[in-house]
Design a protein around this motif. Structure first.
Motif, PDB file in Angstrom:
ATOM      1  N   SER A   2      30.882  28.547  40.417  1.00  0.00           N
ATOM      2  CA  SER A   2      31.689  27.961  40.608  1.00  0.00           C
ATOM      3  C   SER A   2      32.339  27.444  39.276  1.00  0.00           C
ATOM      4  CB  SER A   2      31.866  26.279  41.160  1.00  0.00           C
ATOM      5  OG  SER A   2      31.266  26.770  42.484  1.00  0.00           O
ATOM      6  N   LYS A   3      31.373  26.837  38.228  1.00  0.00           N
ATOM      7  CA  LYS A   3      32.192  26.106  37.026  1.00  0.00           C
ATOM      8  C   LYS A   3      32.287  27.134  35.662  1.00  0.00           C
ATOM      9  CE  LYS A   3      31.502  21.899  39.379  1.00  0.00           C
ATOM     10  NZ  LYS A   3      32.176  21.122  40.122  1.00  0.00           N
ATOM     11  N   THR A   4      31.016  28.583  35.581  1.00  0.00           N
ATOM     12  CA  THR A   4      31.365  29.096  34.416  1.00  0.00           C
ATOM     13  C   THR A   4      32.496  30.151  34.363  1.00  0.00           C
ATOM     14  OG1 THR A   4      28.329  29.591  34.808  1.00  0.00           O
ATOM     15  CG2 THR A   4      30.287  30.820  33.861  1.00  0.00           C
ATOM     16  N   PHE A   5      32.901  30.841  36.025  1.00  0.00           N
ATOM     17  CA  PHE A   5      34.349  31.419  36.106  1.00  0.00           C
ATOM     18  C   PHE A   5      34.570  31.418  37.308  1.00  0.00           C
ATOM     19  CE2 PHE A   5      29.575  33.748  35.699  1.00  0.00           C
ATOM     20  CZ  PHE A   5      30.092  35.041  34.902  1.00  0.00           C
ATOM     21  N   ALA A  40      31.910  39.286  38.417  1.00  0.00           N
ATOM     22  CA  ALA A  40      31.633  38.530  36.899  1.00  0.00           C
ATOM     23  C   ALA A  40      29.959  38.664  35.526  1.00  0.00           C
ATOM     24  CB  ALA A  40      31.597  36.842  37.878  1.00  0.00           C
ATOM     25  N   PHE A  41      29.019  39.115  36.252  1.00  0.00           N
ATOM     26  CA  PHE A  41      27.635  39.002  35.449  1.00  0.00           C
ATOM     27  C   PHE A  41      28.546  40.328  34.529  1.00  0.00           C
ATOM     28  CE2 PHE A  41      26.030  36.049  38.528  1.00  0.00           C
ATOM     29  CZ  PHE A  41      25.576  35.108  37.834  1.00  0.00           C
ATOM     30  N   HIS A  42      29.041  41.483  34.860  1.00  0.00           N
ATOM     31  CA  HIS A  42      29.529  42.406  34.149  1.00  0.00           C
ATOM     32  C   HIS A  42      30.442  41.833  33.301  1.00  0.00           C
ATOM     33  CE1 HIS A  42      26.539  44.201  36.950  1.00  0.00           C
ATOM     34  NE2 HIS A  42      25.967  44.150  36.101  1.00  0.00           N
ATOM     35  N   GLY A  43      29.613  41.267  32.131  1.00  0.00           N
ATOM     36  CA  GLY A  43      31.472  41.677  31.208  1.00  0.00           C
ATOM     37  C   GLY A  43      32.335  40.984  31.111  1.00  0.00           C
ATOM     38  N   HIS A  44      31.934  39.005  32.094  1.00  0.00           N
ATOM     39  CA  HIS A  44      32.872  38.824  31.391  1.00  0.00           C
ATOM     40  C   HIS A  44      32.753  37.451  30.437  1.00  0.00           C
ATOM     41  CE1 HIS A  44      36.140  40.153  34.239  1.00  0.00           C
ATOM     42  NE2 HIS A  44      35.161  40.873  34.627  1.00  0.00           N
ATOM     43  N   ASP A  45      32.053  37.339  29.697  1.00  0.00           N
ATOM     44  CA  ASP A  45      32.054  36.836  28.369  1.00  0.00           C
ATOM     45  C   ASP A  45      33.181  36.211  27.643  1.00  0.00           C
ATOM     46  OD1 ASP A  45      29.426  37.126  29.066  1.00  0.00           O
ATOM     47  OD2 ASP A  45      28.555  37.948  27.946  1.00  0.00           O
ATOM     48  N   ASP A  46      34.560  36.738  27.603  1.00  0.00           N
ATOM     49  CA  ASP A  46      35.263  35.890  27.206  1.00  0.00           C
ATOM     50  C   ASP A  46      36.311  35.562  27.574  1.00  0.00           C
ATOM     51  OD1 ASP A  46      34.690  38.172  25.112  1.00  0.00           O
ATOM     52  OD2 ASP A  46      36.465  39.715  25.557  1.00  0.00           O
ATOM     53  N   ASP A  47      36.178  35.575  29.069  1.00  0.00           N
ATOM     54  CA  ASP A  47      36.852  34.764  29.569  1.00  0.00           C
ATOM     55  C   ASP A  47      36.299  33.141  29.728  1.00  0.00           C
ATOM     56  OD1 ASP A  47      38.977  36.346  30.757  1.00  0.00           O
ATOM     57  OD2 ASP A  47      37.118  37.920  32.296  1.00  0.00           O
ATOM     58  N   PRO A  57      36.952  23.845  37.432  1.00  0.00           N
ATOM     59  CA  PRO A  57      37.975  24.403  36.131  1.00  0.00           C
ATOM     60  C   PRO A  57      39.387  24.806  36.695  1.00  0.00           C
ATOM     61  CG  PRO A  57      36.275  25.375  36.797  1.00  0.00           C
ATOM     62  CD  PRO A  57      36.202  24.396  37.860  1.00  0.00           C
ATOM     63  N   ASP A  58      40.521  24.208  36.056  1.00  0.00           N
ATOM     64  CA  ASP A  58      42.002  24.415  36.374  1.00  0.00           C
ATOM     65  C   ASP A  58      42.725  25.743  36.026  1.00  0.00           C
ATOM     66  OD1 ASP A  58      41.350  23.317  34.029  1.00  0.00           O
ATOM     67  OD2 ASP A  58      43.379  23.168  32.702  1.00  0.00           O
ATOM     68  N   PHE A  59      41.266  26.642  35.964  1.00  0.00           N
ATOM     69  CA  PHE A  59      41.852  27.951  35.458  1.00  0.00           C
ATOM     70  C   PHE A  59      41.901  29.081  37.102  1.00  0.00           C
ATOM     71  CE2 PHE A  59      39.856  26.209  31.648  1.00  0.00           C
ATOM     72  CZ  PHE A  59      40.539  26.571  30.990  1.00  0.00           C
ATOM     73  N   ARG A  60      42.898  30.092  36.732  1.00  0.00           N
ATOM     74  CA  ARG A  60      42.361  30.756  37.855  1.00  0.00           C
ATOM     75  C   ARG A  60      40.718  31.627  37.587  1.00  0.00           C
ATOM     76  NH1 ARG A  60      47.948  32.785  40.289  1.00  0.00           N
ATOM     77  NH2 ARG A  60      46.158  34.147  41.802  1.00  0.00           N
ATOM     78  N   THR A  61      40.278  32.197  38.652  1.00  0.00           N
ATOM     79  CA  THR A  61      39.295  32.831  38.742  1.00  0.00           C
ATOM     80  C   THR A  61      39.451  34.288  38.174  1.00  0.00           C
ATOM     81  OG1 THR A  61      38.855  32.438  40.892  1.00  0.00           O
ATOM     82  CG2 THR A  61      37.332  34.361  40.039  1.00  0.00           C
ATOM     83  N   PRO A  62      38.487  35.060  36.845  1.00  0.00           N
ATOM     84  CA  PRO A  62      39.694  35.632  36.216  1.00  0.00           C
ATOM     85  C   PRO A  62      39.343  36.851  36.513  1.00  0.00           C
ATOM     86  CG  PRO A  62      37.925  35.199  35.123  1.00  0.00           C
ATOM     87  CD  PRO A  62      37.779  34.781  36.252  1.00  0.00           C
ATOM     88  N   ARG A  63      41.405  37.356  36.176  1.00  0.00           N
ATOM     89  CA  ARG A  63      41.623  39.284  37.073  1.00  0.00           C
ATOM     90  C   ARG A  63      40.403  39.552  37.513  1.00  0.00           C
ATOM     91  NH1 ARG A  63      46.774  39.947  38.407  1.00  0.00           N
ATOM     92  NH2 ARG A  63      47.594  38.304  37.366  1.00  0.00           N
ATOM     93  N   SER A  64      39.559  40.209  37.126  1.00  0.00           N
ATOM     94  CA  SER A  64      39.436  41.802  37.504  1.00  0.00           C
ATOM     95  C   SER A  64      37.852  41.291  38.810  1.00  0.00           C
ATOM     96  CB  SER A  64      38.847  42.692  36.014  1.00  0.00           C
ATOM     97  OG  SER A  64      37.493  41.312  35.292  1.00  0.00           O
ATOM     98  N   ILE A  65      37.411  40.038  38.175  1.00  0.00           N
ATOM     99  CA  ILE A  65      36.693  39.044  39.458  1.00  0.00           C
ATOM    100  C   ILE A  65      37.175  38.768  40.642  1.00  0.00           C
ATOM    101  CG2 ILE A  65      35.640  37.515  40.174  1.00  0.00           C
ATOM    102  CD1 ILE A  65      34.921  36.834  37.396  1.00  0.00           C
ATOM    103  N   SER A  66      38.579  38.765  40.742  1.00  0.00           N
ATOM    104  CA  SER A  66      39.307  38.580  42.337  1.00  0.00           C
ATOM    105  C   SER A  66      39.903  40.003  42.385  1.00  0.00           C
ATOM    106  CB  SER A  66      40.854  37.521  41.489  1.00  0.00           C
ATOM    107  OG  SER A  66      40.685  36.428  41.338  1.00  0.00           O
ATOM    108  N   GLU A  67      40.172  41.019  41.690  1.00  0.00           N
ATOM    109  CA  GLU A  67      40.209  42.428  41.735  1.00  0.00           C
ATOM    110  C   GLU A  67      38.733  42.930  42.510  1.00  0.00           C
ATOM    111  OE1 GLU A  67      42.607  44.131  41.979  1.00  0.00           O
ATOM    112  OE2 GLU A  67      43.747  42.228  40.700  1.00  0.00           O
ATOM    113  N   ALA A  68      37.685  42.669  41.975  1.00  0.00           N
ATOM    114  CA  ALA A  68      36.808  43.190  42.898  1.00  0.00           C
ATOM    115  C   ALA A  68      36.352  41.863  44.189  1.00  0.00           C
ATOM    116  CB  ALA A  68      35.193  42.827  41.997  1.00  0.00           C
ATOM    117  N   GLY A  69      36.438  41.597  44.915  1.00  0.00           N
ATOM    118  CA  GLY A  69      36.636  40.532  45.585  1.00  0.00           C
ATOM    119  C   GLY A  69      37.394  41.540  46.557  1.00  0.00           C
ATOM    120  N   LYS A  70      38.920  41.787  46.121  1.00  0.00           N
ATOM    121  CA  LYS A  70      40.153  42.568  47.159  1.00  0.00           C
ATOM    122  C   LYS A  70      39.335  43.711  47.101  1.00  0.00           C
ATOM    123  CE  LYS A  70      43.332  40.045  44.380  1.00  0.00           C
ATOM    124  NZ  LYS A  70      44.836  40.887  43.939  1.00  0.00           N
ATOM    125  N   ARG A  71      38.569  44.767  46.459  1.00  0.00           N
ATOM    126  CA  ARG A  71      38.280  45.393  47.088  1.00  0.00           C
ATOM    127  C   ARG A  71      36.776  45.746  47.641  1.00  0.00           C
ATOM    128  NH1 ARG A  71      38.020  46.887  41.061  1.00  0.00           N
ATOM    129  NH2 ARG A  71      35.693  46.073  41.527  1.00  0.00           N
TER     130      ARG A  71
END
Ligand SMILES: Cc1ncc(COP(=O)(O)O)c(C=O)c1O
Length: 428
Positions: free
Chosen positions: A273-276, A318-325, A77-91
Motif C-alpha cells: 500500500s504505502k511503498t508502491f 512492483a518487486f522487479h525494479g521499481h526502486d526508482d519510483d 500516498p497521494d501518488f498514483r501507482t507507478p504506470r508499469s505496475i498498473s500495466e501489469a495489472g491490466k495485462r
C-alpha cells in the motif's frame, strides 16, 4: 432480525468521495423503523468505532457539500501507482489471469517476497514462509486470530496504529499498552515493555516506522526485544509497512534480521500500500515460521481466500525494479517533512519533534486546550469548523493531547492548511 420487505439502505455518499483514505463508515439507515434492537454478537461490542473515523466522516460530509477542506487525514500516498505496475495489472486481466489462485498467493509472488527478505535481511525464508492477503491489515488480523487465545495479553507500545488493540480484542485477547515518551521521539524501549509484562503476556506488536508518530526503533533495542520475546516464548509481530520512508540518517532495522536465530518468535507484516502507492489494490503479506503461515492460511481459506489475482500480478511487477519510483516518492516526502515540521512548530501552542519515518507528524496541541476545546477530539472538531482543516485526534492512537497530520499531500495543500491552522488557533 430484518423482516422481509424491510430493506436496508446503505448511504455511501461519503464513501464515494475521492481520496478518503480512511475507509469511511457507511451510514446504515433502516427504511422503516425497527421495533426491536438488532441482536448483535458479543464480539462486535468489544470493538470500538474509531473517533478517527467520526471526525473524518464529518470532514467528508463538508467536502461533499462543496466546502474546501484541507484534508490532513489520509493515511495513503497521494501518488498514483507507478504506470508499469498498473500495466501489469491490466495485462493480467487481458491474459485471463483472473481465476482463484492458491489461498496463500501465487508461487511467483510468494517467491518474490521470500527473495526480498533473503536479500534485504539475510532471512532463511522460502515461499512456505510467506502468505499474501488482502492488505497488511488482513494478515495482522489473521495473526491475532491464530496466535492469541482468550484472556492472553498482547503488549503494544503507545501511541499505536488504530487497529492493533481492536484486532487483539476481537481475537479474545487483552491489549496492554507500553507508554513511549514524546521527548524520545516515541521510540519504544524494552524496559517500557517489560514494565507491563505479566505471566499472561502472549506477545508484542511493534510497528516501525510508526503510524502515527513516525518513530523508528533503534536496532539494538529491537534486538533486545526480539531476544526478550524469544526467552519468554512470546511472539513478536513486526509491522514494517513504512519501511522505505525513513529520514535524517535514521536506519530501518527489521526484526527479520534475527529470524534465523528466533524463527518461532518473529513474524513480519508488510504491505504494497504505502511503498508502491497501491492502497486500493489491497495487497499485503506476512513472513514467518511456516507453521504460523499455514495456520493463518487456514483462517484465510475460510474468509477471503486468495487476494486478487490481478493485484498479485501487479505486485510481482512492483518487486522487479521499481526502486526508482519508491525513491521519487521518498524524496517528495523528505521535502514536505522538511518544510512542515518547522512550519508547525512556528504556530504558538503546537509543538513536535521531527519524526524519524513514515509520512505523519504527531504534534502536541494540549497547550491550546481551553474552554470547549479540551481534548484532541474537540481540537480536531474546532479546526474543522474554524479552519476547514481535517486532522486526526490523537486519542484514536492512544496519544491524547496530540493530533496526527499526514503529509501525504501536495506542498500547496500543506502550505494552505498550515496557514489556516495558524489563523484559527489565534481565536482560542
Ligand atoms: C501501521 C500500519 N500497518 C498496517 C496497515 C495496513 O495497510 P494495508 O492493509 O493497506 O496493507 C496500515 C495502513 O494504514 C498501517 O498504517
Amino acid at each position: 432480525m430484518l423482516s422481509a420487505g424491510r430493506a436496508l439502505s446503505v448511504h455511501t455518499a461519503a464513501a464515494r468521495l475521492p481520496r478518503s483514505g480512511q475507509n469511511p463508515i457507511p451510514e446504515i439507515k433502516l427504511t422503516t423503523p425497527t421495533r426491536k434492537p438488532i441482536r448483535l454478537a458479543r464480539r462486535i461490542r468489544e470493538i470500538q468505532i474509531s473517533p478517527t473515523l467520526a471526525v473524518m466522516n464529518r470532514a467528508q460530509k463538508l467536502a461533499a457539500k462543496g466546502i474546501d477542506v484541507v484534508d490532513f487525514g489520509p493515511g495513503e500516498p497521494d501518488f498514483r501507482t507507478p504506470r508499469s505496475i498498473s500495466e501489469a495489472g491490466k495485462r493480467a486481466i487481458d491474459e485471463g489471469n483472473t481465476k482463484y489462485t492458491n489461498v496463500l498467493g501465487t508461487t511467483a509472488l510468494r517467491s518474490a517476497i521470500a527473495d526480498r527478505y533473503k536479500s534485504r535481511y539475510g532471512a532463511h525464508v522460502a515461499m512456505e514462509n510467506v502468505i499474501a492477503g488482502s492488505g497488511g491489515k488482513q494478515e495482522l488480523f489473521n495473526l491475532m486470530l491464530a496466535l492469541v487465545s482468550d484472556g492472553e495479553e498482547v503488549i503494544i507500545p503507545a501511541p499505536y496504529w488504530v487497529s492493533f488493540p481492536d484486532q487483539v480484542a476481537f481475537a479474545g485477547g487483552i491489549p496492554v499498552f507500553a507508554k513511549t515518551e514524546a521527548a524520545e521521539g516515541f521510540r519504544p524501549r524494552l524496559d517500557q515493555i517489560e514494565a507491563v509484562a505479566t505471566d499472561r503476556t502472549r506477545g508484542v506488536i511493534l510497528n516501525s516506522p510508526s503510524n502515527p508518530t513516525g518513530a523508528v526503533i533503534e536496532e539494538d533495542e529491537l534486538r533486545r526485544i526480539v531476544e526478550w520475546c524469544a526467552a519468554r516464548e512470546a511472539f513478536l509481530v513486526f509491522d514494517e509497512t513504512y519501511e522505505f520512508f525513513v529520514y535524517d540518517g535514521h536506519h530501518h532495522a527489521s526484526a527479520m534480521q534475527w529470524f534465523n536465530d528466533h524463527p518461532e518468535t518473529v513474524v513480519a507484516v508488510n504491505s504494497m500500500s504505502k511503498t508502491f502507492a497501491m492502497t486500493g489494490w489491497r495487497l499485503g503479506y506476512a513472513v514467518g515460521h511456516r507453521d504460523i503461515i499455514s495456520a493463518i492460511g487456514k483462517i484465510q481459506s475460510h474468509s477471503t481466500s486468495n487476494p486478487s489475482s490481478i493485484s498479485q500480478a501487479a505486485a510481482v511487477e512492483a518487486f522487479h525494479g521499481h526502486d526508482d519510483d519508491v525513491h521519487r516518492m521518498y524524496e517528495a516526502y523528505c521535502e514536505r517533512r522538511e518544510w512542515l515540521v518547522p512550519a508547525i512548530n512556528a504556530i504558538p501552542g503546537i509543538s513536535c519533534s521531527a519524526p524519524d519515518g513514515a509520512f505523519y507528524i504527531f504534534p502536541s496541541v494540549s497547550a491550546l486546550f481551553r474552554g470547549n476545546v479540551h481534548d484532541s477530539t474537540s481540537f480536531a472538531n474546532f479546526l474543522l469548523d474554524e479552519a476547514r482543516v481535517a486532522v486526526v485526534p490523537g486519542t484514536a492512537f492512544g496519544g491524547e493531547g496530540h493530533v496526527r497530520i499526514s503529509y501525504a499531500t501536495s506542498m500547496d495543500r500543506l502550505r494552505e492548511g498550515v496557514a489556516r491552522m495558524a489563523a484559527a488557533v489565534k481565536k482560542l
